[in-house]
Write an enzyme that holds these catalytic residues in place. Sequence first.
Site, mmCIF file in Angstrom:
data_model
loop_
_atom_site.group_PDB
_atom_site.id
_atom_site.type_symbol
_atom_site.label_atom_id
_atom_site.label_comp_id
_atom_site.label_asym_id
_atom_site.label_seq_id
_atom_site.Cartn_x
_atom_site.Cartn_y
_atom_site.Cartn_z
ATOM 1 N N ASP A 89 6.811 -71.811 20.556
ATOM 2 C CA ASP A 89 5.704 -72.674 20.125
ATOM 3 C C ASP A 89 5.587 -73.944 20.970
ATOM 4 O O ASP A 89 6.593 -74.448 21.507
ATOM 5 C CB ASP A 89 5.888 -73.055 18.654
ATOM 6 N N ASP A 91 5.660 -77.143 20.752
ATOM 7 C CA ASP A 91 6.081 -78.436 20.228
ATOM 8 C C ASP A 91 7.556 -78.630 20.573
ATOM 9 O O ASP A 91 8.165 -77.807 21.272
ATOM 10 C CB ASP A 91 5.830 -78.541 18.721
ATOM 11 N N TYR A 310 -2.712 -73.492 17.128
ATOM 12 C CA TYR A 310 -1.394 -73.846 16.600
ATOM 13 C C TYR A 310 -1.525 -74.828 15.449
ATOM 14 O O TYR A 310 -2.277 -75.806 15.525
ATOM 15 C CB TYR A 310 -0.529 -74.446 17.702
ATOM 16 N N HIS A 357 -1.819 -82.050 22.470
ATOM 17 C CA HIS A 357 -2.032 -80.920 21.575
ATOM 18 C C HIS A 357 -3.516 -80.833 21.191
ATOM 19 O O HIS A 357 -4.318 -81.691 21.523
ATOM 20 C CB HIS A 357 -1.176 -81.056 20.328
#
Length: 791
Positions: A89, A91, A310, A357
Amino acid sequence: MVKKTKKGNKRLVIVESPAKARTLSGILGSEYDIRASVGHVRDLPKSSLGVDTENGFAPKYLVPKDKKAVVKDLQSAVDKASEIYLATDPDREGEAISWHLIEAIDTKDRTHQRVVFHEITPEAVKEAFEHPRDIDYDLVDAQQARRVLDRLVGYTVSPILWKKIRRGLSAGRVQSVALRMVIEREREIQAFVPREYWTIDVDLAKAGAERSAAFTSSLAGHVGQKKIEIPDRDESHRLVQLLDSASYAVADVKRKPQSRKPNAPFTTSTLQQDASRRFGFTAKRTMAVAQQLYEGLELPGQGQVGLITYMRTDSVNIADSAVAEARDYISDRYGKEYVPDEPRSYKTKAKRAQEAHEAIRPTHSARTPDSLSDALSTDQMKLYTVIWQRFVACQMADAAFDQTTIEIDAAPADGSDPLRLRASQSVLTFAGWRQAYEEQREDEASDEPAPSADLPRVESGDALQLLETLAQKKADDGAGAAETPSGPIKPVQHFTEPPPRYSEATLVKALEENGIGRPSTYAPIISTIQDRGYVEREARALVPQELGFVVNDLLVEHFPDVFSARFTAEMEEELDEIARGERPWVPVVQQFYDPLESALEAAAAAPKVEEVTDEMCEKCGKPLVKKWGRFGQFLACTGYPECKNTKPLDGEEEDEISDEKCDHCDAGLVVRRGRFGRFLACPNYSKDEGGCQGTTKPLLVKVGVPCPQCAGDIVEKKTRKGRTFYGCATYPDCDFTSWQRPLPQKCPDCGKLLVIAGRAKERGQTPAKCTECDWKGSFGTPEPEPVEATA
C-alpha cells in the site's frame, strides 16, 4: 504492457492481501507471478519488549510462527523470479511492509523495486510499473519509530495497570489520549448546570391578506440593540404583553442570492464520519468495507475490479484525469449548466496532510452505483454510493439560493422602546451539486426536515397584524368562523444543553483536528477503547464506563504529559519530520523515552487502586477492600494471600435472587455477571464431585412491548461483542429482532410497531419511526422502563 522476461522467468509482485493479488492478476497478466504476504511478515516479539533501550532502541524483529509458511512460499517464488516488485500500500505502513519483506527473504542479488499506485486500475498500475523506485527508507524509519514508541508505552505502562488495578488492561500512546478525551467530555457533561432561557415566536400576516399568507417571525431584540436575552418566565411574560398590544410594520426587506459550494471529496476521517451518521457504521466496519472496494470485487463480465482509490488518506487532491472524466460525466448526465467553468481543486485543512496522496473517489465516474447493484453487498453498495456521490458532487456547480430576511418593528401601545422581530427564508433556485449528493450533519435526523411556510411578498413600511387579530376580523366580517390558534405569540421555555457525548464520528473528527493519530489508526484506536471495556457504544454515543474512569485517572495522575493531546500531536509532527528526511528517528524516541522512564519509576511506587471499606472479613476479621476483577468490582480480604476470601459488593446484582429454580437442586437461581452480561446461575454450583451441576440461563430484560410476530415479550439482549439489540423472548420459536428499541406506541398510519429513531432534539421528546411504513415522528411520552424477566 508486458515485456518478455529473460529465460522465461516471471516477474514476482508481492502485495499484502489475496484480494489485491487477484485484482492485479487480471491487469498484469500471466507474465507476472503475484503473491500475497497477508500483512506484515516480521514484527516485535509478543513475549518481551523487543526494543533494546540501552543501544539506540534497536528493535528485535522476528518472523511469527504463523508467517513462517508465508515467508517460505515467498522465498520459493523469489528463487524462480527474474525481478521482484513490491506493490504494498502507498503509505508508511505499506513502505515498512516492503522493507520487512526484503529483510525476511533472501533476494540473492535480484533486483527489487517499489511500485506505488493509489488505485488498482490498468492505467494506474501501468504508470507505476513504468516508474518503479527504491524503498523510501525515510518512510520506513517514520513507521519504525511509531512502532517502537507504541511498544515502549504498551509494554511498560500496561504492567502498571495490571499491578495497580487488574490484569488484562492496556495503555496505548494514542488510544489512552482518545480515552482521556472521552472521559473529559463526560466530566464536562456531569459538571454542566443547565441555564433557563426563553424564545418568543410571533405569527403575523400582512393587513388584509389571507390567513394562508401568514408567517412566523422570531423576537430578536430591541430596535438598534443586540440580541435580547430572556432569562425566565417573568421576563417572557412581560415581553408577551408588550407584543400583544403592539402595532407591527415591516422595517426592512433584504433579498439576496446566495451560493453554496460542494464539499471536498472524502478523506479517511470524513468518510468514517459520514458513514457513521448515515448508516451507523463503526469506524472499523467502514474501513473493512472500504478495503474490499479498493482491493477489488468480482464484476460480471469484467473480472476482479478495483472500485475506489486507496482508502487511508488525509489528502483531498484529485488526479487531473479523474477530474476531466467527472466533468464529462456530469455534462452528459445532468447538463452543461451543472459543470463549473473551471475544474475544482481542494486544499486539505487537516494538519500534516500528505498531499502526495489522493482523496477517496471512485476509480471511474461512469461506474454508477446503479450499474453495480447486482455485484455489491448491502454494506458495499451503501459505502460505494456515498463515495461516488460525494466525488461527482465535488466537481459540480454551486447550489443557488434566494435568501430573504424581513425585519419587523413592533411598537408597544405603552410607548416603550420598539421591539425587533425577524423572519428568514432560503429558497433553493438551482440544485447544482445537491442534485448528486445531500450532506448529513451529526445533529440532523436521517429524514428530511419539513419545509417551512413561504414568506409573503412585503415591502418596507407595510403594516402587519397578529394572526389572531386577522382571524377575528374575518369572523366579524361574516367570512365564516375561523379556527383560532392557541395564540399568535408563542413563548417557549428552553434550557441550555451540555456538550454531546462523542460519537465515533465526532471523536474521529476531534482526533484529526487535534493532530492525533493518522488515517490508518483512527479505527483501531476507537475499537481498542471499546474492546478493553473502557467505553461502550450506546445509541452511537461513546459512554465511558467506571473502569475507563479508573484507568484514565491513574494514567493522567502519573503520566500527565505522555497522555496529553498536545504532546501526542507534537510527536506526530516529529514523526512527519522523520518521514520527510528532516531528522533521524532514534533521537526522537530517546526524547520521548527519558520522561516516560522517570514517570514509570514514580508510578511503580504508587499504591494500588483499592478502596478500604468498613466491612470486615467474616473468616479472619481483617478489613475488606474494593478491587477490580474481570467482571467489575468485588470485595477482597486485606489478609491475602493467607486469607483468600472474596465476595460481591453489597447491593450488586450478584446478590439478586430470582423466582427461577435450579433444575438440579431446586435452589433459587441468583443473578451473576459474566463476560457477555448478566445471567442466572445456581448459588450451589460447584465443579467438585457431589456439587450442584445446574445449568445457567440468560437473564432477560423486558422492554414492555409485545412482539409484533407472536405477541410474546420483547427483551433486551447483547451480541457476543456487547452490542445491544432487541428480540423475542420465545426465541428460537420466534425470530423477531431489532437493533432499535421498540416503543409502546403504535404507528398512527398503519398501526404497526414503532422503534426509537436516533437522539431526541427536544427535551422530553422521543423520535420514532415505523418498522413497516415510512412514518416518522416523535412522542412526548418517556421511554418505557425496563422490566426484568427471569429467563
